[in-house]
Scaffold this motif. Structure first.
Motif, PDB file in Angstrom:
ATOM      1  N   LEU A  62     -14.583  44.109  38.046  1.00  0.00           N
ATOM      2  CA  LEU A  62     -13.311  43.711  37.439  1.00  0.00           C
ATOM      3  C   LEU A  62     -12.201  44.719  37.753  1.00  0.00           C
ATOM      4  O   LEU A  62     -11.059  44.357  38.024  1.00  0.00           O
ATOM      5  CB  LEU A  62     -13.512  43.593  35.919  1.00  0.00           C
ATOM      6  N   SER A  63     -12.534  45.999  37.739  1.00  0.00           N
ATOM      7  CA  SER A  63     -11.540  47.063  37.932  1.00  0.00           C
ATOM      8  C   SER A  63     -11.190  47.289  39.393  1.00  0.00           C
ATOM      9  O   SER A  63     -10.143  47.866  39.702  1.00  0.00           O
ATOM     10  CB  SER A  63     -12.075  48.379  37.363  1.00  0.00           C
ATOM     11  N   GLN A  64     -12.093  46.872  40.287  1.00  0.00           N
ATOM     12  CA  GLN A  64     -11.942  47.102  41.730  1.00  0.00           C
ATOM     13  C   GLN A  64     -11.905  48.595  42.066  1.00  0.00           C
ATOM     14  O   GLN A  64     -11.280  49.020  43.043  1.00  0.00           O
ATOM     15  CB  GLN A  64     -10.685  46.400  42.263  1.00  0.00           C
ATOM     16  N   LEU A  65     -12.571  49.380  41.231  1.00  0.00           N
ATOM     17  CA  LEU A  65     -12.756  50.806  41.513  1.00  0.00           C
ATOM     18  C   LEU A  65     -14.238  51.074  41.755  1.00  0.00           C
ATOM     19  O   LEU A  65     -15.097  50.372  41.211  1.00  0.00           O
ATOM     20  CB  LEU A  65     -12.293  51.662  40.323  1.00  0.00           C
ATOM     21  N   PHE A  77     -11.919  66.965  40.210  1.00  0.00           N
ATOM     22  CA  PHE A  77     -11.190  67.549  39.091  1.00  0.00           C
ATOM     23  C   PHE A  77     -10.764  68.980  39.419  1.00  0.00           C
ATOM     24  O   PHE A  77      -9.682  69.437  39.013  1.00  0.00           O
ATOM     25  CB  PHE A  77     -12.052  67.504  37.832  1.00  0.00           C
ATOM     26  N   TYR A  78     -11.603  69.700  40.175  1.00  0.00           N
ATOM     27  CA  TYR A  78     -11.233  71.074  40.539  1.00  0.00           C
ATOM     28  C   TYR A  78      -9.991  71.086  41.435  1.00  0.00           C
ATOM     29  O   TYR A  78      -9.175  72.011  41.354  1.00  0.00           O
ATOM     30  CB  TYR A  78     -12.403  71.778  41.232  1.00  0.00           C
ATOM     31  N   ASN A  79      -9.860  70.059  42.267  1.00  0.00           N
ATOM     32  CA  ASN A  79      -8.629  69.939  43.063  1.00  0.00           C
ATOM     33  C   ASN A  79      -7.408  69.899  42.154  1.00  0.00           C
ATOM     34  O   ASN A  79      -6.405  70.586  42.374  1.00  0.00           O
ATOM     35  CB  ASN A  79      -8.674  68.674  43.923  1.00  0.00           C
ATOM     36  N   PHE A 162      -5.233  64.005  37.364  1.00  0.00           N
ATOM     37  CA  PHE A 162      -6.605  63.722  37.799  1.00  0.00           C
ATOM     38  C   PHE A 162      -6.817  62.213  37.967  1.00  0.00           C
ATOM     39  O   PHE A 162      -7.337  61.752  38.991  1.00  0.00           O
ATOM     40  CB  PHE A 162      -7.582  64.302  36.781  1.00  0.00           C
ATOM     41  N   THR A 163      -6.401  61.421  36.976  1.00  0.00           N
ATOM     42  CA  THR A 163      -6.596  59.970  37.070  1.00  0.00           C
ATOM     43  C   THR A 163      -5.749  59.360  38.187  1.00  0.00           C
ATOM     44  O   THR A 163      -6.195  58.451  38.880  1.00  0.00           O
ATOM     45  CB  THR A 163      -6.271  59.292  35.717  1.00  0.00           C
ATOM     46  N   GLU A 164      -4.533  59.883  38.380  1.00  0.00           N
ATOM     47  CA  GLU A 164      -3.708  59.396  39.492  1.00  0.00           C
ATOM     48  C   GLU A 164      -4.371  59.680  40.836  1.00  0.00           C
ATOM     49  O   GLU A 164      -4.352  58.852  41.752  1.00  0.00           O
ATOM     50  CB  GLU A 164      -2.323  60.049  39.445  1.00  0.00           C
ATOM     51  N   GLN A 165      -4.967  60.852  40.931  1.00  0.00           N
ATOM     52  CA  GLN A 165      -5.663  61.254  42.158  1.00  0.00           C
ATOM     53  C   GLN A 165      -6.847  60.325  42.437  1.00  0.00           C
ATOM     54  O   GLN A 165      -7.059  59.892  43.578  1.00  0.00           O
ATOM     55  CB  GLN A 165      -6.147  62.697  41.984  1.00  0.00           C
ATOM     56  N   LEU A 166      -7.602  59.994  41.391  1.00  0.00           N
ATOM     57  CA  LEU A 166      -8.762  59.105  41.560  1.00  0.00           C
ATOM     58  C   LEU A 166      -8.321  57.691  41.923  1.00  0.00           C
ATOM     59  O   LEU A 166      -8.897  57.054  42.819  1.00  0.00           O
ATOM     60  CB  LEU A 166      -9.597  59.086  40.273  1.00  0.00           C
ATOM     61  N   LEU A 167      -7.317  57.186  41.224  1.00  0.00           N
ATOM     62  CA  LEU A 167      -6.843  55.817  41.471  1.00  0.00           C
ATOM     63  C   LEU A 167      -6.305  55.665  42.892  1.00  0.00           C
ATOM     64  O   LEU A 167      -6.490  54.610  43.525  1.00  0.00           O
ATOM     65  CB  LEU A 167      -5.765  55.438  40.449  1.00  0.00           C
ATOM     66  N   ARG A 179     -10.864  51.239  31.605  1.00  0.00           N
ATOM     67  CA  ARG A 179      -9.443  51.084  31.298  1.00  0.00           C
ATOM     68  C   ARG A 179      -8.747  50.215  32.352  1.00  0.00           C
ATOM     69  O   ARG A 179      -7.941  49.341  32.017  1.00  0.00           O
ATOM     70  CB  ARG A 179      -8.766  52.458  31.228  1.00  0.00           C
ATOM     71  N   GLN A 180      -9.092  50.428  33.614  1.00  0.00           N
ATOM     72  CA  GLN A 180      -8.502  49.636  34.689  1.00  0.00           C
ATOM     73  C   GLN A 180      -8.957  48.177  34.614  1.00  0.00           C
ATOM     74  O   GLN A 180      -8.197  47.244  34.921  1.00  0.00           O
ATOM     75  CB  GLN A 180      -8.882  50.233  36.047  1.00  0.00           C
TER      76      GLN A 180
END
Length: 921
Positions: A62-65, A77-79, A162-167, A179-180
């Motif tokens: 559903l999220s397409q992630l 996350f360390y990035n 962090f979430t922007e980086q993952l998305l 959430r997505q």
């Protein structure tokens, strides 16, 4: 017995649902396999299989992630952390990975429950400001205070970036995926207006799941089937129905639609047996006995499940299964950290993590002795690993360098390089070493044809693990030292398992608590039903305080306990025979307290419950003393020993315990010469003996002078050091306890020489007759038809004011009463009291028999821990007590009495009809 899954399928069929067009969504993948099996039972015609997926797979779609591993999330996350933290306050990757794991769990919970991010992070920051008000208002804040407050203020920016980086990369952790999925739910509904969904077997739902399911129910695109019993849902205090009651009350859907289902299975007749068993191994053995009983009664273990509350019980339970177990399926997987190859890399990392180029000998021996390493060093019928270990033992090497190891190893240098060189400097090289080590083991297996499929599987899985480490390191470049690499290695290792092959739908099923969701069995065995395990108890591994969780409706230990309660009671709902085991003993983390679930079952009074404490059957094995009969072959060996010569120490060894004499003199078993990290007492004694021999040997047949002794004192340090090097080999005596012992050896010699000077100054004449003289004499024993000798080395023979003295040195403490006897018969029967007397009389007897001394003489011991007593002379007392008369002179009568006891002892040893009988120590 009908199962919950079967009832759901039957209900759908009765409502004319087209099963092939339905998407079944379950709490776990495992339940999907059972659903397919039950589907075949209710359909009478061939149909296309419906789509059957877990809730996580559905939400991910559903999220397409794409969900990524926890380890990769740490690197990502360390990035973010590096980009938004000043260099001077930034943690390296290893300490970061410890606290970041907790923070990622909090991010996950915040997203799964759809908490507005800004609200909760601002709330947390404000709380810390209030808690530390007196800190935050200080004008001269320390760096610690500034960094602490800065960390809490940055949580929001860490999360956002962090979430922007993952998305941006199309990946996410579970909470972000949920959430997505909610954000894309409307699009999914528009694109699937004719798709029917069936949710079954759910209990605790997070906010995202509730939102998704309710939206599909509202659009009439889904049905949901609960599995809850009337006993639980009608009792407002029963936690098994805590979530179900909330859903039934709070969901608008159920104001107009039927709530499926509230069943009435729990109240049906059940036999519940509860066993309190000491320790986890006891539980495993008890489960084996229960299975034996079930197999005998029912001839089969079909529809039987073992559910392990503590998954560490898997291996003990597998080892306790009856041989006639039949078909078996294990859903948990074998932890990769438990296989032998894991112990190899544990040793390798341990050796290199804190090394300074030198390796501790025990670590080296552990590594070379490992079952996967030892075969690599067997080259051309030579065991190079044994050669290295023997060299370490012989030369008393405490620490080794890779160069020294290569020097010892010879033709196996390549493996020494692989195991001991090029580590802790270059992480890519280290990872390459690990892979080469795996390939070397595989190649050896291939050449020797000694491998088996299981060993190859181990090697393959570890090769995969190191491939992943290489990928992560090359992609992110955050691992800069071996400690960080080891931390990530352990993280990956803890999550990897080897899957078992079995019959997924037949015979006995072994699973963890979560794998049992939606499944029903007629016979259930639940292990480790202890407080702290079922339920797991209070834990708050989170940066979010308890009151903040309550405010934001995040789950706490209360909800976690309710989840365990539901799983436990749901297993019992349809079961007929239930066996519960718990550990009665306090272990490291548990108090040996039975679970509240057991107490609750007993208080309900609904079922037939038996409760017993099981104690293991410990057979009473009567202890018997070891007895060795003297066979012809053994007697021949005894004759060889007698002809070679009995030493006083071997005879006193027989007196102490005949079995020890048998092991050492007949079987030639010697104690292994282990490496002495700290100088042993016998080594100290040998050094002192050899030093005094060097000093006094040149003075044979000379009178001792003060000048002689003073010259000796000048060379104490040099001579003692020489003998330590000769005996202690490469052991280090320059620091620690060994330096103290080295100084003690010098002090012993110095104090002894001071005693000699005092004697000489007092006007006593001392003439050195012999030092460290060897003796070997034949004893006349007409009872034996073979020669018998006694042999020994006397430390010192001198003439003191005209009286010959035979002296034995002892670096340990000896008191005067240890060299005195009353009854001659005791001298060969009481080792503890009279072994010293036996020894000095043996020396006097040998020297008299060989004509080296003339009677009368004195014999005694110089104890370096009791030097102020001088020579402790052998004495024959007429009786015990303070006023007993002592005779210190050894006369012909003395030696005649000793000879009688000595011959009797030797005749006993050589008598073929008297076995070697062990003495109780």
């Amino acid at each position: 017995m009908t199962t919950f899954i079967f009832d759901v399928l039957k209900d759908l069929q009765n409502n004319n649902a087209t099963l092939s067009n339905i998407t079944f969504i379950l709490p776990s993948k495992r339940a999907g396999l059972f659903l397919k099996s039950q589907l075949a039972q209710i359909t009478e015609e061939t149909i296309f299989s419906p789509e059957i997926i877990s809730i996580e797979a559905f939400v991910e779609d559903l999220s397409q992630l794409k969900k990524v591993t926890n380890t990769e999330l740490l690197f990502e996350f360390y990035n973010t952390y590096v980009q938004h933290t000043k260099k001077e306050t930034r943690d390296t990757f290893e300490p970061f990975s410890k606290w970041a794991q907790i923070l990622l769990q909090d991010f996950n919970e915040i997203d799964r429950y759809l908490i507005p991010q800004e609200r909760i992070f601002n709330y947390l920051s404000a709380i810390k400001e209030i808690e530390l008000f007196h800190w935050s208002q200080e004008e001269n804040q320390t760096d610690f205070i500034k960094n602490y407050l800065s960390f809490w203020n940055k949580l929001g920016s860490y999360y956002t970036n962090f979430t922007e980086q993952l998305l941006s990369k199309g990946i996410g952790y579970q909470g972000l995926i949920y959430r997505q999925a909610v954000e894309k739910l409307e699009t999914y509904i528009k694109n699937n207006v004719n798709k029917q969904h069936v949710f079954l077997g759910f209990n605790a739902l997070n906010t995202a799941e509730e939102t998704i399911i309710q939206a599909l129910l509202k659009r009439k695109l889904a049905k949901i089937y609960w599995d809850i019993d009337t006993v639980f849902i009608k009792n407002p205090l029963h936690d098994a129905a805590l979530f179900t009651r909330q859903h039934k009350t709070n969901w608008p859907y159920f104001t107009e639609n039927k709530f499926n289902w509230i069943t009435n299975n729990y109240s049906k007749s059940k036999n519940i047996s509860i066993y309190g068993v000491p320790k986890n191994i006891g539980q495993a053995k008890c489960i084996g006995s229960i299975l034996n009983k079930i197999k005998k009664e029912h001839q089969t273990l079909q529809n039987t499940a073992i559910v392990l509350g503590d998954e560490n019980l898997l291996i003990p339970v597998l080892n306790s299964l009856p041989e006639s177990i039949g078909p078996l399926n294990i859903t948990m997987g074998f932890p990769l950290k438990s296989i032998p190859l894991a112990s190899l890399f544990e040793i390798v990392f341990h050796i290199h993590k804190n090394t300074s180029g030198r390796f501790y000998y025990k670590d080296v021996i552990n590594l070379l002795s490992h079952q996967y390493i030892r075969p690599l060093f067997k080259i051309d019928d030579s065991d190079h690993a044994s050669k290295i270990i023997e060299t370490i033992d012989t030369n008393n090497i405490i620490y080794l360098t890779s160069e020294r190891l290569k020097q010892i190893a010879g033709s196996s240098n390549n493996y020494i390089d692989l195991l001991f060189s090029n580590w802790n400097k270059d992480i890519p090289k280290t990872l390459k070493n690990c892979q080469q080590l795996i390939l070397a083991i595989k190649n050896h297996f291939d050449k020797s044809k000694a491998s088996n499929l299981l060993s190859l599987e181990y090697l393959y899985r570890f090769n995969e693990l190191f491939n992943e480490l290489i990928r992560l390191n090359s992609k992110y470049e955050h691992i800069h030292d071996l400690n960080a690499l080891y931390s990530i290695y352990k993280e990956l290792l803890s999550s990897e398992t080897l899957d078992f092959q079995g019959e997924p739908l037949e015979g006995l099923q072994i699973m963890g608590m979560l794998e049992s969701r939606v499944l029903d069995f007629e016979t259930v065995i639940i292990a480790s039903v202890n407080e702290g395990i079922l339920p797991s108890g209070k834990t708050n591994n989170s940066f979010i305080p308890f009151d903040v969780k309550l405010e934001n409706k995040l789950p706490t230990y209360k909800e976690k306990d309710a989840v365990y309660t539901y799983h436990f009671y749901r297993l019992l709902q349809r079961a007929k025979n239930i066996y519960l085991t718990y550990n009665t003993e306090a272990d490291v983390l548990t108090a040996g307290e039975k679970s509240r679930f057991i107490t609750q079952l007993e208080l309900e009074g609904i079922h037939n419950i038996t409760h017993e404490i099981v104690t293991p059957q410990v057979p009473v094995i009567p202890s018997s003393l070891n007895t060795i009969n003297k066979t012809k072959a053994l007697h021949k060996e005894l004759i060889k020993v007698a002809e070679k010569g009995f030493s006083p120490s071997s005879l006193t060894n027989y007196m102490r315990n005949p079995i020890d004499f048998y092991y050492q003199k007949i079987l030639k078993i010697k104690e292994h010469d282990n490496v002495e990290e700290t100088v042993a007492a016998n080594t100290l004694g040998t050094v002192v003996h050899n030093t005094l021999e060097d000093f006094y040997k040149p003075l044979s047949d000379e009178f001792l002078t003060i000048e002689h002794v003073k010259n000796m004192k000048k060379d104490i340090s040099k001579t003692v050091k020489h003998h330590f090097k000769d005996i202690y080999k490469e052991g280090d005596i320059t620091k620690g306890k060994n330096l103290i012992i080295f100084e003690i050896a010098k002090r012993y010699v110095s104090n002894f020489l001071d005693l000699e000077i005092q004697d000489l100054k007092a006007g006593n004449q001392i003439k050195i007759i012999a030092i460290e003289t060897d003796n070997k004499v034949v004893i006349d024993l007409p009872e034996l038809d073979f020669p018998v000798r006694i042999t020994g080395k006397v430390d010192r023979v001198d003439e003191y004011n005209g009286i010959t003295r035979i002296i034995d040195y002892k670096t340990g403490r000896v008191d005067q009463n240890s060299v005195e006897i009353v009854n001659w018969g005791d001298i060969t029967t009481d080792y503890k009291k009279f072994s010293k007397s036996f020894q000095v009389l043996s020396y006097a007897y040998m020297m008299q028999l060989s004509g080296q001394i003339q009677l009368p003489v004195e014999a005694g011991i110089i104890s370096f821990k009791n030097l102020n007593q001088g020579v402790l002379k052998f004495a024959k007392k007429d009786r015990t007590g303070a006023y007993a008369k002592k005779d210190v002179l050894i006369t012909r009568d003395t030696l005649d009495n000793f000879e009688k006891e000595l011959k009797q002892l030797i005749l006993e040893i050589c008598n073929p009809n008297i076995p070697f009988i062990e003495k109780e120590v």
